[in-house]
Write an enzyme that holds these catalytic residues in place. Sequence first.
Site, mmCIF file in Angstrom:
data_model
loop_
_atom_site.group_PDB
_atom_site.id
_atom_site.type_symbol
_atom_site.label_atom_id
_atom_site.label_comp_id
_atom_site.label_asym_id
_atom_site.label_seq_id
_atom_site.Cartn_x
_atom_site.Cartn_y
_atom_site.Cartn_z
ATOM 1 N N HIS A 18 -0.648 3.724 -1.998
ATOM 2 C CA HIS A 18 -0.852 4.347 -0.690
ATOM 3 C C HIS A 18 -2.335 4.464 -0.353
ATOM 4 C CE1 HIS A 18 3.361 5.225 -0.875
ATOM 5 N NE2 HIS A 18 3.222 6.052 -1.889
ATOM 6 N N HIS A 65 7.583 4.546 1.039
ATOM 7 C CA HIS A 65 8.008 3.735 -0.102
ATOM 8 C C HIS A 65 9.042 2.694 0.323
ATOM 9 C CE1 HIS A 65 6.989 7.791 -1.757
ATOM 10 N NE2 HIS A 65 6.180 7.022 -2.453
#
Length: 328
Positions: free
Chosen positions: A57, A216
Amino acid sequence: MKKFFDDLDTLLEQSLRGFALVHADLVQLHLDPTFLARREPKPAGHVAVISGGGSGHEPMHIGYVGHGMLDAACPGQVFTSPTPDQMLAAARAVERGRGVLFIVKNYAGDTMNFQMASEMLAIEHLTVLVNDDVAVENSTHTSGRRGVAGTLVVEKIVGAAAQAGTDLAECKRLGDKANARTATMGVAFSSCTVPAAGVPTFDIGPGEIEMGVGIHGEPGRRRALIKPASAIVDELLDAVLNDLNPPRGQPVLLLVNGLGGTPLMELYLLAQLAAQHLERKGLKLERLRVGNLVTSLEMAGASITLTMLDDELRALWDAPVRTAALSW
């Protein structure tokens, strides 16, 4: 799968070593267990702010370690929670005598491991749970709403307060307040590929988009056909505004966040469309950031985050910050 790596087992460590090399003036890397800490610690008598989560991320969370934000970040493997021993080691390394505040995104692995670390930590500590994603109330990946790009806002607000010498209970209050006044909705054009899996996380057709996707690759609200950017922005912002329900004239902070594979040219276009939408709704756009702030590997897509500002939150957002990914 086409990705830059030599060995899957060393991919994360090599990446973290590279990050620490590039930003050696800001951070120092600790291994066994792994965490990154500020190069220049706060003075004694300040609250330490720690966050973490799965890698993939970037720049969250490692890119937000530094003056005015995080004291340490604990990176797990790709899309995998860090372990309690990482959190314990980070807390013990950076605490400055006023306690530790954990900032945790609302995913099962993150909440479980931070809770385990909390139970083993003798230092005074509190936790702020971030759950800004309005797309899905419940999923197999989390209990309740997910923590996504709004985590950046919470980390900035709390980090500024801690830097100024605010006590632990007040830092938590501010983090909870920022979280409650923040909402996010995302959209994906493509999947991402977790290196260990070697295949895309989900299948999506060339003319399809996933509205409300998680960072995700979790399913969103619905699968839809591609449509003009203005219509996508309207749907994302309507979901956010329906959640926050701000009054006309409300000052807001807007984050237009790329998920990793969207060109900046398109993100700036989204920012302009979002600003127009907010003006039509009678809201006052006071702060705006655009960029790849909280990504999902190479996923093409974007998310839009709004925070309802007041004098307190605005001052903390504007406070000086010096990290790899945010600096003013």
